[in-house]
Design a protein around this motif. Structure first.
Motif, PDB file in Angstrom:
ATOM      1  N   ARG A 164       4.534   4.447  -5.355  1.00  0.00           N
ATOM      2  CA  ARG A 164       4.013   3.514  -4.356  1.00  0.00           C
ATOM      3  C   ARG A 164       4.349   3.920  -2.917  1.00  0.00           C
ATOM      4  NH1 ARG A 164       2.724  -1.358  -5.761  1.00  0.00           N
ATOM      5  NH2 ARG A 164       1.367  -0.110  -7.082  1.00  0.00           N
ATOM      6  N   LEU A 165       5.579   4.373  -2.663  1.00  0.00           N
ATOM      7  CA  LEU A 165       5.943   4.714  -1.284  1.00  0.00           C
ATOM      8  C   LEU A 165       5.095   5.863  -0.753  1.00  0.00           C
ATOM      9  CD1 LEU A 165       9.853   4.444  -1.268  1.00  0.00           C
ATOM     10  CD2 LEU A 165       8.259   3.033   0.043  1.00  0.00           C
ATOM     11  N   PHE A 167       2.117   6.583  -1.690  1.00  0.00           N
ATOM     12  CA  PHE A 167       0.777   6.041  -1.471  1.00  0.00           C
ATOM     13  C   PHE A 167       0.705   5.316  -0.130  1.00  0.00           C
ATOM     14  CE2 PHE A 167      -2.210   2.502  -1.644  1.00  0.00           C
ATOM     15  CZ  PHE A 167      -3.390   3.154  -1.969  1.00  0.00           C
ATOM     16  N   LEU A 168       1.698   4.457   0.138  1.00  0.00           N
ATOM     17  CA  LEU A 168       1.685   3.705   1.391  1.00  0.00           C
ATOM     18  C   LEU A 168       1.689   4.654   2.584  1.00  0.00           C
ATOM     19  CD1 LEU A 168       4.311   0.924   0.492  1.00  0.00           C
ATOM     20  CD2 LEU A 168       1.851   0.590   0.768  1.00  0.00           C
ATOM     21  N   GLN A 257      -0.589   2.863   5.300  1.00  0.00           N
ATOM     22  CA  GLN A 257      -0.254   1.467   5.559  1.00  0.00           C
ATOM     23  C   GLN A 257       0.523   1.428   6.873  1.00  0.00           C
ATOM     24  OE1 GLN A 257      -1.126  -1.055   3.352  1.00  0.00           O
ATOM     25  NE2 GLN A 257      -0.472  -2.450   4.977  1.00  0.00           N
ATOM     26  N   ASP A 259       2.313  -0.126  10.527  1.00  0.00           N
ATOM     27  CA  ASP A 259       3.165  -1.169  11.111  1.00  0.00           C
ATOM     28  C   ASP A 259       4.201  -1.744  10.149  1.00  0.00           C
ATOM     29  OD1 ASP A 259       1.883  -1.130  13.659  1.00  0.00           O
ATOM     30  OD2 ASP A 259       0.192  -2.186  12.742  1.00  0.00           O
ATOM     31  N   ALA A 260       4.670  -0.956   9.233  1.00  0.00           N
ATOM     32  CA  ALA A 260       5.746  -1.434   8.366  1.00  0.00           C
ATOM     33  C   ALA A 260       6.669  -0.263   8.021  1.00  0.00           C
ATOM     34  CB  ALA A 260       5.174  -2.041   7.086  1.00  0.00           C
ATOM     35  N   ASN A 261       7.986  -0.504   8.058  1.00  0.00           N
ATOM     36  CA  ASN A 261       8.964   0.552   7.767  1.00  0.00           C
ATOM     37  C   ASN A 261       9.384   0.532   6.302  1.00  0.00           C
ATOM     38  OD1 ASN A 261       9.796  -0.748  10.704  1.00  0.00           O
ATOM     39  ND2 ASN A 261       9.704   1.467  10.714  1.00  0.00           N
ATOM     40  N   TYR A 262       8.383   0.604   5.398  1.00  0.00           N
ATOM     41  CA  TYR A 262       8.698   0.428   3.973  1.00  0.00           C
ATOM     42  C   TYR A 262       9.714   1.425   3.434  1.00  0.00           C
ATOM     43  CZ  TYR A 262       4.376   2.946   4.827  1.00  0.00           C
ATOM     44  OH  TYR A 262       3.416   3.715   5.390  1.00  0.00           O
ATOM     45  N   ASP A 264      12.441   2.307   4.617  1.00  0.00           N
ATOM     46  CA  ASP A 264      13.814   1.839   4.805  1.00  0.00           C
ATOM     47  C   ASP A 264      14.235   0.788   3.790  1.00  0.00           C
ATOM     48  OD1 ASP A 264      14.413   3.532   6.894  1.00  0.00           O
ATOM     49  OD2 ASP A 264      13.521   2.207   8.378  1.00  0.00           O
ATOM     50  N   LEU A 265      13.303   0.319   2.974  1.00  0.00           N
ATOM     51  CA  LEU A 265      13.643  -0.606   1.889  1.00  0.00           C
ATOM     52  C   LEU A 265      14.099   0.142   0.660  1.00  0.00           C
ATOM     53  CD1 LEU A 265      10.958  -3.380   1.357  1.00  0.00           C
ATOM     54  CD2 LEU A 265      13.407  -3.702   1.506  1.00  0.00           C
ATOM     55  N   SER A 266      13.817   1.428   0.638  1.00  0.00           N
ATOM     56  CA  SER A 266      14.180   2.218  -0.526  1.00  0.00           C
ATOM     57  C   SER A 266      15.672   2.518  -0.476  1.00  0.00           C
ATOM     58  CB  SER A 266      13.387   3.514  -0.514  1.00  0.00           C
ATOM     59  OG  SER A 266      13.995   4.438  -1.362  1.00  0.00           O
ATOM     60  N   ALA A 267      16.304   2.509  -1.637  1.00  0.00           N
ATOM     61  CA  ALA A 267      17.733   2.802  -1.671  1.00  0.00           C
ATOM     62  C   ALA A 267      17.991   4.290  -1.898  1.00  0.00           C
ATOM     63  CB  ALA A 267      18.406   1.964  -2.748  1.00  0.00           C
ATOM     64  N   GLU A 268      16.941   5.079  -1.930  1.00  0.00           N
ATOM     65  CA  GLU A 268      17.132   6.524  -2.148  1.00  0.00           C
ATOM     66  C   GLU A 268      17.830   7.154  -0.944  1.00  0.00           C
ATOM     67  OE1 GLU A 268      16.628   8.211  -4.734  1.00  0.00           O
ATOM     68  OE2 GLU A 268      15.044   7.305  -5.933  1.00  0.00           O
TER      69      GLU A 268
END
Lengths: 268, 603
Positions: A164-165, A167-168, A257, A259-262, A264-268
């Protein structure tokens, strides 16, 4: 319309494969690396590492490989890997493309096969070369040019099988995201037919649409998706075998995608 | 016998006592999404429906949702963790997120896949029902309830029973606004004055017989405007717990403001009405409830004690006494002794609550192998606790946690800041508070600030906007995001508050000054420096700040004004030519601008 795989069968279950091996009525292909294969493998399996196949996948060479593995038009072939079915799918798809109809995927991975305590050995079988015909099936392949045109059609669905990341961050415009992990269930490389149908139905991936799958580089994850679609009774699927890597190299348009810092939500 | 027969087997998973799920909700959700996509379901009704089922909107898009999985009383079992690991890989971004209210959130889920998540959750007895929307949200309980040396009794069964009573209860499906219960163990570990209903267990001797009951606090809460809760009465008996809860929910339902979304939490009602009047109303309503409810209306409090059984291990796999580096530091900053002799509770340090699918997978086995109660408890601080770990098993546990990258120190110190999801997924966020929290943690662990006893009871909490999802108002050092600018050039900026706390002396932090995102780390270090220079020998940062905030400090620093004066030079913005990086928010390589969508907290 292509419905090559025998009677729509996509996977072969463990017990069936074991009895086919006993009956000597199957050619098993192990697509793992040679070192792993040499250590141990399913009895009677021949080795065709995916990298070896992809180093030159011109039809002429692939035909030679098929012949050298003792496969003719009538041979029943089962492919397995240890990479949740993705590499095996890519090899199976190539056989299908060349015109081999009777090819299926082992329903599980080699690790799981071993964890069940099933037989394995390190014997490299002696194989008699056979003659396979060549009857290409271009209708299961999508090239970048084909994709570019098809994208504009309403009855075409484009599926991205990367995580998903990724893809975004970037994808082919109009694609929908169906990460490869979604295709499997517990110990099986593909979820059950009912589960798969429900998932696809929720996504409105149904009926007669033409569906094109792609992933990051060589069509492995999307190869698995290709078989997932067929297992759910959606036969009109194509694999964009050269996938996003080629698309980017050709500098074709991509989407992201915004305007979103997705990440930084990942714990990797 | 072969070698594999000797291989250590994983102990069986303890099964959850309560099944929170209903599988038919998955089918219903899938159907409703289809109707919505076909234009047969009005957008507003769909949004309410979606929120009621625990699926929240996502930043700048209608295609994705966040699914908030409730962990009532914080309890989570190994098979449930395993399932969430799988779901996060299949449908989310391969990570999950622990919230501050004992939920686990999966972000960036395709709306059409949400029902598949419900299906997976139902397999392990979990639900996201009423995790969002105008309902009774997850009922929290202190992660130390049952093991806390200061508690009078374990309130966990009461938290579970309360969750069970209100979940899907018709009386709580369309409240004026969300409604929250927090149970705790003791004054120190709870957050009972910052919530609609906060409860501390206490035992009273009534006519010579000890009786269980609670201290109940009402009308607190953090947000755009924050209020501290009021204690209802000296002692609320166990029998009156449900009647009191129903009475409060009914009053809120009847009198709460359904029009003004910005001020319709119960705390505004309490504030507008005045505490005395509200208190009176609750007591009267409770009398009515007590007199009119059928005898079958009661809390199903399951007081059967959990089985505590140390998982059997044939041998120490490490094969000896080799204790890995960092063990002492970790033991000090991540574990607490329990009431139960020989046992500790172990807190995991996460980065702003994030954990990968493979860590979750590893963790489920670790819980099976190390927790004598066979489950874990999530906490109030985006973290997770393994309780009932035998002292002798701690070094081995530490090694196992190292293997899956979850052995970082500092979980119970200031070096584990809270950061809400911020611009990583939230529509309302103005700044990337999530990443900032991670940056602070990395820097402070590098500086080994977690080992500093003076700092351990302080906290840092960072929200990405003035709403208080990260609970910045009760932090020793709190921050909320906004935008600042020099001419036309914008940068991420935070309002800093200082001196907040949520214990027996609960108070809200005092506003100090605005700090640009890229100056926050130096500013915090400066505050620590000022403290060190002026502290008395037994001061902690928290106790020292408390004196300053209350005007009782007699060092050079007499008040917040003195601190502000020292910090001011640090927050002067450079021009964009002097320092272009200053104008980029954390995690972003393009110039900063504020951008928000519609919030759904009050849908």
């Amino acid at each position: 319309m292509c419905c090559l795989t025998n009677l729509g069968k996509i996977t072969t279950d463990v017990d069936t494969l074991r009895s086919e091996i006993r009956d000597k009525s199957v050619r098993v292909i192990d697509v793992r690396r040679e070192v792993d294969y040499k250590q141990d493998h399913i009895p009677t399996a021949v080795n065709l590492p995916l990298a070896n196949l992809l180093s030159d996948d011109s039809p002429e060479r692939v035909l030679k490989l098929i012949n050298s593995m003792g496969i003719d038009d009538e041979t029943s072939v089962v492919v397995y890997d240890d990479t949740f079915g993705a590499l095996a799918s890519r090899v199976a798809w190539t056989l299908e493309y060349l015109g081999h109809s009777d090819v299926t995927l082992l329903e599980t991975t080699y690790s799981h096969w071993k964890s069940l305590g099933l037989e394995n050995d390190s014997i490299v079988p002696e194989v008699q070369t056979r003659e396979h015909s060549m009857k290409l099936h271009p209708e299961i392949l999508a090239t970048s040019d084909y994709l570019e045109n098809a994208k504009t059609r309403d009855d075409v669905i484009l599926i991205d099988n990367r995580e998903r990341l990724n893809f975004l961050e970037q994808h082919i415009p109009g694609a929908i995201s169906l990460p490869y992990r979604t295709l499997a269930s517990n110990d099986k490389i593909l979820r059950s037919k009912e589960d798969m149908k429900r998932l696809l139905d929720n996504r409105r991936i149904t009926g007669d649409s033409e569906i094109i799958t792609y992933c990051g580089s060589v069509g492995t994850l999307s190869g698995l998706a290709y078989y997932a679609l067929k297992s759910a009774g959606l036969p009109n699927a194509k694999l964009y075998a050269r996938s996003f890597k080629e698309w980017k190299n050709l500098e074709k348009p991509t989407e992201k995608q915004k305007d979103a810092n997705y990440w930084d939500l990942s714990a990797e | 016998m072969t070698i594999s027969d000797l291989k250590q087997t994983i102990p069986d998973s303890i099964k959850p006592k309560i099944n929170w799920s209903r599988i038919e909700e998955a089918d219903d959700f899938a159907k409703t999404v289809k109707l919505f996509r076909q234009g047969k379901y009005a957008e507003d009704s769909f949004r309410r429906y979606r929120l009621q089922h625990g699926a929240y909107g996502t930043r700048m898009t209608n295609d994705y949702a966040m699914v908030r999985i409730k962990l009532p009383a914080g309890e989570i079992y190994p098979d449930q963790i395993e399932k969430i690991s799988q779901l996060s890989e299949q449908y989310s971004i391969g990570s999950a997120h622990f919230s501050t209210r004992e939920n686990i959130q999966l972000h960036w889920i395709v709306l059409e896949d949400v029902s598949e998540i419900f299906r997976g959750l139902a397999e392990v007895g979990l639900t996201s029902r009423e995790a969002c929307g105008n309902s009774v949200r997850n009922v929290m309980c202190s992660p130390l309830s049952g093991v806390c040396p200061a508690e009078e009794f374990d309130s966990t069964p009461y938290a579970l029973a309360t969750a069970r009573f209100f979940l899907r209860n018709p009386m709580a499906q369309n409240l004026p606004r969300k409604f929250k219960f927090n149970f705790t163990c003791c004054e120190k570990h709870g957050m009972v004055r910052m919530v609609d209903v906060g409860l501390i267990p206490q035992i009273r001797n009534i006519d010579g017989t000890p009786q269980r009951g609670f201290k109940i606090f009402l009308g607190g809460g953090l947000g755009n405007r924050s209020f501290v809760g009021h204690q209802l009465e000296d002692f609320t008996s166990e029998e009156d717990l449900l009647y009191t809860s129903i009475a409060v929910v009914r009053i809120f339902d009847r009198l709460g403001d359904r029009k003004n979304l910005a001020r319709n939490r119960m705390r505004y009602l309490v504030n507008d009405m005045g505490w005395d009047k509200f208190q009176n109303l609750v007591l009267k309503e409770r009398a009515v409830v007590r007199a009119t409810q059928s005898v079958v209306t009661q809390l199903e409090v399951d007081k059967t004690p959990n089985v505590i059984k140390r998982p059997v291990r044939i041998s120490n796999e490490n094969g000896g006494e080799i204790i890995p580096d960092g063990y002492a530091r970790w033991l000090k900053t991540n574990t607490v002794k329990q009431t139960q002799e020989d046992y500790r509770s172990v807190f995991l340090t996460l980065e702003a609550g994030d954990i990968t699918a493979s860590q979750l997978h590893g963790l489920s086995n670790i819980i099976r192998n190390f927790s004598s109660e066979g489950m874990a408890r999530s906490g109030f601080e985006q973290n997770l606790a393994l309780r009932y770990v035998h002292e002798d098993d701690l070094p081995n546990l530490y090694s196992k946690l190292i293997e899956i990258g979850l052995a970082k120190s500092g979980a119970l110190t200031m070096t584990a800041p809270i950061g809400c999801s911020g611009t990583t997924s939230c529509n309302l966020a103005l700044t990337n508070s999530h990443r900032l929290a991670k940056e602070i943690q990395r820097k402070f662990l590098e500086l080994k600030l977690d080992e500093d006893d003076d700092l351990s009871d302080s906290s840092i909490k960072i929200s990405g906007c003035p709403n208080s999802c990260a609970q910045h108002g009760i932090a020793t050092l709190g921050f909320f995001g906004g935008g600042g600018h020099v001419g036309k050039d914008m940068y991420a900026n935070y309002q800093m508050s200082i001196g907040g706390r949520s214990d027996g002396d609960t108070m809200l932090g005092q506003t100090l000054l605005r700090i640009p995102a890229k100056r926050i780390i130096p500013v915090i270090l400066k505050v620590i420096e000022i403290f060190k220079a002026n502290k008395k020998s037994d001061d902690t940062l928290k106790s020292w700040i408390h004196r300053v905030v209350n005007g009782n400090e007699d060092s050079e620093i007499k008040s917040l004004v003195d601190i502000k004066k020292i910090l001011e030079p640090l927050v002067i913005p450079p021009t964009i030519e002097e320092d272009p990086d200053f104008y980029l928010d954390y995690g972003s390589d393009t110039s900063y601008h504020t951008k928000t969508g519609k919030g759904e907290c009050a849908a």
